[in-house]
Enzyme design. Structure first.
Site, PDB file in Angstrom:
ATOM      1  CG  ASP A 271       7.356  -6.268  -3.254  1.00 11.49           C
ATOM      2  OD1 ASP A 271       6.475  -5.498  -3.670  1.00 11.49           O
ATOM      3  OD2 ASP A 271       7.867  -7.168  -3.948  1.00 11.49           O
ATOM      4  CG  HIS A 413      12.005  -4.743  -0.750  1.00  6.18           C
ATOM      5  ND1 HIS A 413      12.835  -4.621  -1.852  1.00  6.18           N
ATOM      6  CD2 HIS A 413      11.428  -5.965  -0.835  1.00  6.18           C
ATOM      7  CE1 HIS A 413      12.761  -5.727  -2.567  1.00  6.18           C
ATOM      8  NE2 HIS A 413      11.916  -6.559  -1.982  1.00  6.18           N
TER       9      HIS A 413
END
Length: 459
Positions: A271, A413
């Site tokens: 993400d 991430h």
């Protein structure tokens, strides 16, 4: 004690000293080469906090020019300080969770750079407060500029103001909306601050007016475009009649999945990107593990890192949406939810030529209503590495390895180097037992038909 310490020192021979000096000089030269080769790259700063009464997520670049960098960091710090003071003040007063989200885009504008900060803060009430702050500066010398630097020598800000006033009125009339003529006149008057957010495209001069500048909050942000033919004699010739080369979109190869039929499957998902260093480091190493992954990207970042996005897609990785500004969708109205989603999909489509159909809501905050509005497949996760909290590659690896199971979706991430390193360490350890596939590949291998009314945590 002092004489004892001296007696333990190792005496270097003359040859050893010379050899050591050569090594040190080599290291310095390599470092200088690295710095020189990256002198035009901005370093990113990421801050993320999640406490019981607030969440905070800040992304911004460190600009090489000190003057611009100081202005940007000072502005962000002021917002952060004000937000944290408010969070502390309201901690015992309300159970509502506060939120601060700061994102940015960094774009080329001819021989200039345009840095746009978007600051969302939620401290209660009906909606987020939003501020846009734009900085324009010369690529070569870092000199800050504004709209007047793009005007012809004999043109004035009044000339531009008159056009802006006319086309803003036209916007309201075409939309059949009520408007306050004096409000619009003040918001488009010949003041530099009224023209703080602009872009010059082949369609003309685009002006963005934030909430309250030309109308009430309920009108939202107003964007107008002054056609190119109306700008002759006002905008410098070199910025008009832009001719772009025909757009060619990248292709994404489809893998032969038959080799994975007898293996357990893991879907690594990333993400908040794309980014420069971490994302590319991940891409550099995927082939080593015959791996492909899924990126849930922020729309606010895809233009700045479009080359990285293209590379990821061309390698066969899956690109999904993580919304535009990483806002809590539970705090937004229907229009703003759709804008967050559609703006991201538009940005991705403009670069890749494909419109994503997978959505991961920020914080995992979605429900049936949001899923219906998005008309996309909602993909969440069941292994949360908490990589943003630990920033420890070994700990991230252990979180993945200890919880790995067939059909798992792993949350990471790709704005953090440690997250990429932890993922690669996990792949190294798990490669004999698992295949590393995208969400779409896992769906195909498991013969699943997705339902847009549901959220998926694993398969």
């Amino acid at each position: 004690m002092k004489s004892s310490k001296r007696s333990k020192k190792i005496k270097l021979t003359k040859k050893a000293k010379i050899f050591g000096s050569i090594i040190i000089i080599g290291i310095v030269l390599c470092s200088l080469t690295f710095i020189h080769s990256n002198k035009n790259l901005e370093v990113e700063v990421h801050e993320i906090e999640e406490e019981k009464n607030y969440t905070l997520k800040i992304d911004y670049p460190e600009i090489e020019n000190k003057n611009i960098n100081d202005k940007v960091t000072k502005h962000i710090q002021q917002h952060k300080d004000e937000f944290l003071k408010m969070a502390e003040k309201l901690d015992q007063v309300t159970e509502t969770k506060l939120d601060l989200s700061i994102t940015y885009t960094l774009e080329d504008l001819f021989n200039y750079k345009a840095l746009h900060l978007t600051i969302y803060s939620f401290t209660g009430g009906a909606h987020y407060n939003k501020e846009i702050k734009s900085y324009y500066f010369n690529k070569e010398n870092g000199e800050e500029v504004n709209i007047t630097n793009f005007l012809e020598q004999n043109a004035s800000l009044e000339d531009l103001s008159n056009l802006a006033y006319y086309y803003t009125l036209d916007y309201y009339k075409q939309a059949n909306k009520e408007y306050d003529e004096e409000w619009i006149k003040e918001g488009t008057s010949a003041k530099i601050e009224n023209f703080s957010h602009f872009d010059i495209t082949e369609d003309g001069l685009k002006l963005l007016f934030p909430h309250y500048q030309v109308g009430p909050y309920s009108d939202g942000e107003i964007e107008i475009t002054i056609p190119e033919e109306k700008l002759k004699g006002i905008i410098k010739k070199e910025y008009l009649s832009i001719e772009e080369e025909p757009i060619t979109f990248p292709n994404s190869p489809k893998r032969d999945l038959s080799e994975f039929q007898n293996k357990k499957l893991l879907a690594f998902t990333f993400d908040d990107g794309p980014s420069n260093g971490p994302t590319n480091k991940l891409l550099d190493n995927l082939d080593k593990y015959n791996a492909r992954v899924t990126f849930f990207v922020l729309g606010s970042r895809v233009n700045t890192y479009n080359n990285t996005l293209k590379r990821a897609y061309e390698m066969g990785n899956l690109i999904g949406s993580h919304t535009y500004s990483h806002l809590n969708l539970f705090k937004l109205g229907d229009y703003d939810i759709m804008k967050e989603i559609n703006s991201t999909n538009d940005a991705i489509e403009n670069i890749l030529g494909i419109r994503p159909d997978k959505l991961r809501a920020p914080y995992g905050n979605t429900n049936e209503h949001i899923r219906n509005l998005s008309n996309m497949y909602s993909i969440l996760w069941d292994i949360d590495t908490e990589d943003w909290r630990y920033k420890d590659a070994e700990k991230i690896k252990e979180n993945i390895v200890s919880h790995a199971h067939d059909g798992a979706i792993i949350l990471l991430h790709d704005i953090y180097e440690t997250s990429v390193e932890g993922a690669l360490l996990a792949m190294e350890e798990l490669q004999n037992e698992y295949a590393f596939v995208t969400i779409d590949e896992m769906i195909e291998l498991k013969g699943i038909t997705l339902d847009k009314t549901k959220s998926y945590f694993n398969f």
